[in-house]
Scaffold this motif. Sequence first.
Motif, PDB file in Angstrom:
ATOM      1  N   GLY A  71      44.429   2.442  45.280  1.00  0.00           N
ATOM      2  CA  GLY A  71      45.416   3.318  44.663  1.00  0.00           C
ATOM      3  C   GLY A  71      46.434   2.480  43.924  1.00  0.00           C
ATOM      4  O   GLY A  71      46.880   1.448  44.423  1.00  0.00           O
ATOM      5  N   GLU A 112      39.934   0.834  51.838  1.00  0.00           N
ATOM      6  CA  GLU A 112      40.876   0.920  50.728  1.00  0.00           C
ATOM      7  C   GLU A 112      41.659  -0.374  50.585  1.00  0.00           C
ATOM      8  O   GLU A 112      42.188  -0.892  51.569  1.00  0.00           O
ATOM      9  N   ARG A 150      43.855  11.615  41.569  1.00  0.00           N
ATOM     10  CA  ARG A 150      45.274  11.263  41.487  1.00  0.00           C
ATOM     11  C   ARG A 150      46.055  12.022  42.545  1.00  0.00           C
ATOM     12  O   ARG A 150      45.685  13.131  42.918  1.00  0.00           O
ATOM     13  N   LYS A 158      37.617   4.061  42.588  1.00  0.00           N
ATOM     14  CA  LYS A 158      36.667   3.750  43.643  1.00  0.00           C
ATOM     15  C   LYS A 158      35.529   2.896  43.097  1.00  0.00           C
ATOM     16  O   LYS A 158      35.227   2.904  41.907  1.00  0.00           O
ATOM     17  N   TYR A 218      43.867   6.882  41.934  1.00  0.00           N
ATOM     18  CA  TYR A 218      42.865   6.304  42.833  1.00  0.00           C
ATOM     19  C   TYR A 218      41.607   5.982  42.040  1.00  0.00           C
ATOM     20  O   TYR A 218      41.118   6.796  41.264  1.00  0.00           O
ATOM     21  N   PHE A 246      38.120   2.105  47.891  1.00  0.00           N
ATOM     22  CA  PHE A 246      39.123   2.750  47.050  1.00  0.00           C
ATOM     23  C   PHE A 246      40.275   1.787  46.806  1.00  0.00           C
ATOM     24  O   PHE A 246      40.498   0.862  47.582  1.00  0.00           O
TER      25      PHE A 246
END
Length: 147
Positions: A96, A59, A117, A144, A142, A94
Amino acid sequence: MRVELINGNKKRFLDLLLLADEQESMVDKYLDKGTMFAIYDDDLKGICVVTKERDRVCEIKNIATYEKFHGQGYGKKLIDYVCDYFKDDCDTMFVGTGDSPLTVPFYKKCGFVESHRIKNFFTDNYDHLIFEAGKQLVDMVYLKKEL
């Protein structure tokens, strides 16, 4: 233009980190465990921090370029670099972000698609209201990208 792996004294980039995540206590939650990269073009243009979240999943926790360099491709270059860097260890990257008219389109332009979300993330986890482009950030969006 070059990207460097940053191994020590990550807090020296706090000014940039706080551009993307404006509460230091939140930055502290991922900074030590994250892998940090800095992009230079003569001088420092931006940084990115990526964490390994679970098996084959990474992430982007923070990515920021100095405002005067926005729109010049440094953020996209960093995203391309970190996706390539982690592709042997991760299948999915990912990121965010707030539901912002600035950041969501940027990530989509970089090949990310909306995933899910987290309701009220910004209002539940930050000690102040956060606004971007005149919009209050409430939910974490989020996105991806398959590597």
